[in-house]
Enzyme design. Structure first.
Site, short mmCIF file in Angstrom:
data_model
loop_
_atom_site.label_atom_id
_atom_site.label_comp_id
_atom_site.label_asym_id
_atom_site.label_seq_id
_atom_site.Cartn_x
_atom_site.Cartn_y
_atom_site.Cartn_z
N ASP A 52 -11.17 39.83 -11.27
CA ASP A 52 -10.33 39.00 -10.25
C ASP A 52 -9.90 37.91 -11.12
O ASP A 52 -8.22 37.29 -10.81
CB ASP A 52 -11.64 38.44 -9.67
CG ASP A 52 -12.11 38.80 -9.05
OD1 ASP A 52 -11.33 39.40 -8.34
OD2 ASP A 52 -12.25 37.90 -7.91
N ASN A 94 -9.41 42.24 -4.72
CA ASN A 94 -10.23 41.46 -3.86
C ASN A 94 -10.17 40.13 -4.20
O ASN A 94 -11.59 39.25 -3.71
CB ASN A 94 -11.34 42.46 -3.24
CG ASN A 94 -12.08 42.36 -2.57
OD1 ASN A 94 -11.94 41.42 -1.40
ND2 ASN A 94 -13.23 42.43 -2.37
N ASP A 326 -22.82 31.58 -2.82
CA ASP A 326 -23.03 32.50 -3.64
C ASP A 326 -24.53 32.67 -4.12
O ASP A 326 -24.74 34.02 -4.46
CB ASP A 326 -22.34 32.81 -4.79
CG ASP A 326 -20.30 32.68 -3.88
OD1 ASP A 326 -20.03 33.71 -2.48
OD2 ASP A 326 -19.65 32.61 -4.59
N GLU A 354 -16.97 39.22 -0.57
CA GLU A 354 -16.83 40.64 -0.44
C GLU A 354 -16.91 41.54 0.30
O GLU A 354 -15.90 42.04 0.75
CB GLU A 354 -17.13 40.85 -1.48
CG GLU A 354 -15.85 40.16 -3.45
CD GLU A 354 -16.52 38.54 -2.96
OE1 GLU A 354 -17.20 37.83 -2.19
OE2 GLU A 354 -16.27 37.94 -4.89
N HIS A 400 -19.41 42.92 -6.03
CA HIS A 400 -20.66 42.74 -7.44
C HIS A 400 -21.71 42.02 -7.33
O HIS A 400 -22.86 42.28 -7.56
CB HIS A 400 -19.30 42.27 -8.10
CG HIS A 400 -18.95 40.60 -7.46
ND1 HIS A 400 -18.54 39.42 -8.25
CD2 HIS A 400 -18.71 40.13 -6.42
CE1 HIS A 400 -18.16 38.55 -7.71
NE2 HIS A 400 -18.70 38.76 -5.92
N ARG A 401 -22.09 40.57 -6.68
CA ARG A 401 -23.33 39.81 -6.50
C ARG A 401 -24.34 41.15 -5.94
O ARG A 401 -25.22 40.51 -5.96
CB ARG A 401 -22.86 38.71 -4.82
CG ARG A 401 -21.93 37.56 -6.76
CD ARG A 401 -22.16 36.21 -5.94
NE ARG A 401 -20.78 35.95 -6.81
CZ ARG A 401 -20.99 35.17 -8.16
NH1 ARG A 401 -21.87 35.55 -8.69
NH2 ARG A 401 -19.55 35.40 -7.97
N LYS A 433 -16.20 42.23 -11.13
CA LYS A 433 -15.39 41.35 -10.74
C LYS A 433 -15.39 40.32 -11.34
O LYS A 433 -14.48 39.36 -11.21
CB LYS A 433 -15.76 41.76 -8.76
CG LYS A 433 -15.00 40.09 -8.45
CD LYS A 433 -15.27 40.51 -7.26
CE LYS A 433 -14.11 40.36 -6.15
NZ LYS A 433 -13.70 38.84 -5.15
#
Ligand code: DC
Length: 670
Positions: A52, A94, A326, A354, A400-401, A433
């Site tokens: 990112d 993204n 998040d 995402e 990613h999370r 990311k």
């Protein structure tokens, strides 16, 4: 970073040690833009290096900012609010934190100074809404065209005539990034007077707006805030670089390690997290409170946290997560270890991140065996009973999370799962990311039973191709690699250098025990010198074959070989990997090829290095070496009883790799 197709996490049991967090994504990308809009230099320290931030840096460079390393940080020379490049096509991957603010800034700049810019991203980015931001910018007279679907990127920002008029209105209940984008960019319009922005609807994720206001303040723009409804940018605001800025660690990334401490660390050896603490300006630092409510014990200083387990099972939670959208995903996985169902509410924004994170979390948690209820803006996760855990391949949706928080499911043995369900993370590289080294960092502090760390052994005679095969299999699985022959070769090389004869067993063993070896990716260092090529010399190989026949030498190298068994797993090649060193290996391959094939392969290798020999000589040599390796009394070369044989005389490397991976798959069904 693990660029493998999947990463298998064996059952994990404990955590201890220190983690240093990468820089915050939200802060990094805001600072990059602010530095890019300022006049002169800004040096950013501890900036996050991830997908990112890379797209943001690339975009700023395309727009004419100069960005280069300086003083241990990254120096940005900004535009001073003036466009030097008036046409560009920007690809923003993204990265929502790049797309929204750049759109706002370029819409205003192209309107005020002329220019035309196109912004696009990956397919998922083109499904993430931006219409409310576009409407707000059109409201002040910017010209913005949708190049795909109405309301979504890609966009063309093509001038117009932005004029200050009545308060600018923006919706606050879809994504707080729309308001952030406006607040970051609208100082560009403040030459015309004070700029007022009004939020419509309930503003979500307020802490992210706090970060925006805090950073604008550092760049000389104090924004006046009335409740969370009305924001005023003073007339004549200018972006002024503070010179040097430090980026704090990412508080959302901290959540995985706070959770890890709560699950698996104890008071005697807490898990220490460096980079965020009580002075963090990031909203996700409040994840700490949620973790405490579930039972974590947390101590903190300005820039660090120490965490350990305080309650077990964890305590179930019913929480409005709007302030930590998040980090709250991490709670959904912690919930698997709780004493009742956990309900996370007010998380509608998960659906436009995402991926649709509510759907994704529900689907993947169910694969592990959990009962999950979901609604438009909530998720409810039930704990999994000791006998309810199932091995699962977790789809990560390029998010990613999802990848990071599901790694915590690998601690299921702590919840009573026996023997413990392995967890497979598909496409682990998606963590790039925000946290490219996430799994390496996890393996640095997570502990597994040695017996649970999987080993694949590949034994066989010289020139059978086991080195190449082992290295390819290790690469495909993300496992460590032990080339045990290199240890015997290094002993031989050191013996040559020291003039120790091949029959002086005691001296050779002492030499082997004290080898200063370092393996660094593809290179090998012996006492600080690169010996990668020297080890492959024929005379070294020949002497290695003799040196390795001594039982005392083999014993001296045993512990070093065992120390290669580390998370997430090991592929070891040699002669006695399956028989002596790793008798409990989960897969043992005995690799053979006809003497003729092996002689030909070795011949090709040597020719390519400019060494001339004949195939006949080589074949004689090979056979002599095989005979010695087979007939010696110490760990003779032979297949382990439970080894599978692979004759690769007629196989390509790729075919051999596929065969071994297929056998591995059969032994480790997920
Ligand atoms: O695999 P290689 O050619 O690099 O091995 C060099 C020598 O070391 C070989 O002749 C046999 C010996 N060796 C061994 O005895 N046991 C091992 N596990 C690996 C190699």
């Amino acid at each position: 970073m693990y660029a493998t197709e999947f990463l298998d996490l064996p059952p994990l049991q404990a955590a201890a040690g220190t983690v240093r967090l990468p820089g915050s994504k939200s802060i990094s990308n805001r600072l990059l833009l602010l530095a890019g809009l300022s006049e002169g230099r800004t040096v950013l320290h501890d900036l996050l290096d991830s997908d990112d931030t890379r797209v943001m840096i690339a975009a700023l460079r395309q727009l004419g900012c100069s960005i280069a390393p300086q003083d241990g940080g990254l120096c940005v020379i900004g535009l001073g609010g003036r466009l030097t490049v008036t046409q560009a096509q920007l690809f923003l991957g993204n990265a929502g934190t790049a797309m929204r603010p750049l759109c706002a800034a370029l819409a205003l700049l192209s309107g005020l100074q002329g220019g035309e810019f196109e912004v696009s991203g990956v397919a998922r980015m083109h499904e993430r809404p931006i219409g409310d931001l576009v409407d707000a910018l059109r409201g002040v007279g910017c010209r913005i065209d949708y190049l795909g679907n109405e309301g979504y990127p890609p966009l063309r920002l093509a001038g117009g005539a932005p004029r200050l008029g009545p308060p600018i209105r923006v919706r606050g209940d879809v994504s707080s990034q729309f308001l952030t984008a406006l607040l970051l960019a609208l100082p560009l319009l403040s030459e015309q007077g004070p700029v007022v922005v009004e939020v419509q609807g309930e503003l979500i994720s307020k802490p992210y707006i706090e970060i925006t206001l805090n950073l604008l303040q550092r760049f000389g723009i104090p924004i006046e805030r009335e409740e969370w409804r009305r924001f005023t940018i003073p007339a004549g605001s200018r972006y002024r670089s503070p010179g040097h800025v430090h980026v704090e660690g990412d508080a959302s990334s901290a959540s995985y390690f706070v959770a890890l401490g709560a699950l698996a660390a104890d008071a005697a050896r807490p898990l220490r997290i460096e980079g965020v603490g009580s002075e963090s300006i990031q909203g996700d630092i409040r994840f700490v409170e949620a973790a405490q409510a579930m039972g974590a014990i947390v101590q903190q200083g300005p820039n660090w946290l120490e965490v350990w387990r305080g309650a077990w099972p964890l305590k179930a939670l019913d929480l409005d997560c709007n302030h930590i959208p998040d980090a709250a995903m991490t709670l959904a996985v912690m919930a698997l270890y709780a004493d009742g169902p956990t309900r996370l509410r007010n998380i509608a924004s998960w659906r436009v991140k995402e991926t649709d994170r509510i759907a994704a979390m529900a689907t993947e948690l169910r694969k592990l065996g959990a009962q999950v209820n979901e609604g438009p803006d909530f998720i409810e996760v039930h704990p999994i009973a000791a006998n309810g855990w199932r091995p699962a391949a977790i789809h990560t949706y390029d998010d990613h999370r999802v990848a990071m928080c599901f790694s915590l499911a690998a601690f299921n043995r702590l919840a009573g799962a026996a023997p413990g369900a392995p967890v497979r993370i598909l496409d682990p590289k998606c963590v790039a990311k925000t946290f490219p080294d996430y799994f390496e960092t996890l393996f640095g502090v997570a502990k597994a039973e040695l017996a649970d760390i999987p080993v694949i052994t590949i034994d066989g005679p010289t020139a059978s191709g086991k080195g190449t095969l082992a290295s390819e299999v290790a690469k495909a699985l993300g496992y460590h690699l032990l080339d045990s022959g290199a240890l015997y070769r290094a002993t031989a090389l050191a013996a040559l250098d020291a003039g120790i004869p091949a029959d002086d067993e005691a001296s050779l063993a002492r030499l082997a025990a004290g080898l200063q070896l370092r393996f660094d990716d593809q290179r090998i260092e012996l006492a600080g010198r690169d010996v990668t090529d020297a080890l492959r010399r024929e005379e070294v190989g020949l002497l290695a074959s003799r040196v390795s026949a001594h039982a005392a030498v083999r014993e001296a190298l045993r512990d070093l070989q065992l120390s290669f068994r580390r998370l997430p797993g090991l592929v070891a090649d040699g002669r006695d990997m399956g028989t002596v060193i790793f008798p409990d290996a989960a897969l043992k391959v005995f690799l053979t090829a006809s003497a003729a094939t092996r002689a030909e392969r070795r011949h090709k290798q040597l020719i390519s290095k400019g060494i001339s020999t004949t195939i006949a000589d080589l074949r004689q040599d090979l056979e002599a070496r095989d005979a010695r390796d087979r007939s010696r009394s110490a760990a003779p070369l032979k297949p382990a009883e439970d080894a599978v044989s692979l004759d690769n005389s007629a196989l390509s490397i790729e075919e051999s790799v596929q065969q071994v991976l297929a056998w591995w798959q059969q032994r480790r069904p997920v």
